[in-house]
Design a protein around this motif. Structure first.
Motif, PDB file in Angstrom:
ATOM      1  N   LYS A  93       0.705  -6.655   3.544  1.00 42.85           N
ATOM      2  CA  LYS A  93      -0.564  -5.911   3.637  1.00 42.85           C
ATOM      3  C   LYS A  93      -1.414  -6.060   2.378  1.00 42.85           C
ATOM      4  N   THR A 151       0.819  -1.212   0.000  1.00 40.47           N
ATOM      5  CA  THR A 151       0.000   0.000   0.000  1.00 40.47           C
ATOM      6  C   THR A 151       0.851   1.259   0.000  1.00 40.47           C
ATOM      7  N   ASP A 193      -0.538 -11.363   3.578  1.00 36.20           N
ATOM      8  CA  ASP A 193      -1.005 -10.642   4.764  1.00 36.20           C
ATOM      9  C   ASP A 193      -0.390 -11.346   5.965  1.00 36.20           C
ATOM     10  N   GLN A 233      -5.054  -5.184   2.468  1.00 37.70           N
ATOM     11  CA  GLN A 233      -5.471  -3.787   2.537  1.00 37.70           C
ATOM     12  C   GLN A 233      -5.596  -3.122   1.161  1.00 37.70           C
TER      13      GLN A 233
END
Length: 233
Positions: free
Chosen positions: A148, A98, A179, A151
């Motif tokens: 992540k 991200t 994750d 996300q």
């Protein structure tokens, strides 16, 4: 178990990308409940069954050296980290899917680790470019791990995965996206677990079996890469 041969693998990336959570998951097969900032370096160990399921199967210790993630250019910071970069057998480069900047900074991390960029001369970096030719004489196996993954909105995943594919190609390394709060991403039999095992086997081979430099994995492409745009010039 104390007599097992061992290899040293650096885990590098910016602060906050999830290196400590990743290492805990790799070594304990559990989610790290309360991750904290790593100061200096933290070392954890897992056992790898080299060439599992074959007559050549043998257990090795994998030492995972989680290096604190300040990418600051101060010579004192780099000098402090330089002690961790000795006798390295493999490198896991970790970035936050991200956070594009954490992906860009992987080039600086690899430069620092492979060239021990704490010397007065440093590494040639200008106009957002680095010369990959510097790495040709000191290759080590690499693995790229993006964290992540959960996300990332579904509408953005294709774009992000395209960017990680560029990274993977540039570092000549396989990529894993996961994750760290969900062990199923590394469950036995998954493609991620296969890639991870293949990487550790490659590290072991380089340390204990490889003598021909042409068989080593690393930065063999002599192109220049612009890490500001994540595209070839």
């Amino acid at each position: 178990m104390a007599s097992l041969d061992r290899v040293k693998v650096l885990v590098l990336g910016d602060s906050g990308v999830g290196k400590s959570s990743l290492v805990h998951l790799l070594c304990q097969n559990q989610v790290l409940g309360n991750p904290s900032w790593t100061v200096g370096c933290s070392v954890d160990v897992r056992v790898q069954d080299y060439k599992e399921g074959t007559p050549e199967e043998k257990a090795y210790y994998i030492e995972l050296w989680d290096v604190g993630g300040s990418i600051g250019s101060a010579s004192s910071v780099k000098s402090t980290r330089a002690v961790f970069y000795n006798s390295v057998n493999g490198i896991i480069l970790v970035h936050d899917l991200t956070n594009k900047k954490s992906s860009q900074n992987l080039y600086r991390w690899s430069l620092e680790a492979l060239n021990k960029d704490s010397s007065p001369t440093g590494v040639i970096v200008s106009n957002g470019e680095y010369d990959r030719e510097q790495f040709a004489e000191n290759p080590v196996p690499l693995l790229l791990i993006g964290t992540k993954f959960d996300q990332i909105p579904e509408t953005k995943r294709s774009e992000v995965l395209t960017r990680t594919a560029f990274l993977s190609e540039d570092f000549n390394a396989e990529e894993i996206n996961l994750d760290c709060t969900n062990p199923r991403y590394l469950a036995a039999g998954t493609s991620n677990a296969v890639k991870l095992s293949r990487f550790f086997d490659k590290v072991i081979e380089k340390r204990y079996f490889t003598r021909d430099p042409s068989q080593m994995t690393g930065f063999t492409d002599r192109k220049r890469f612009n890490f500001k745009s994540l595209h070839y010039d």
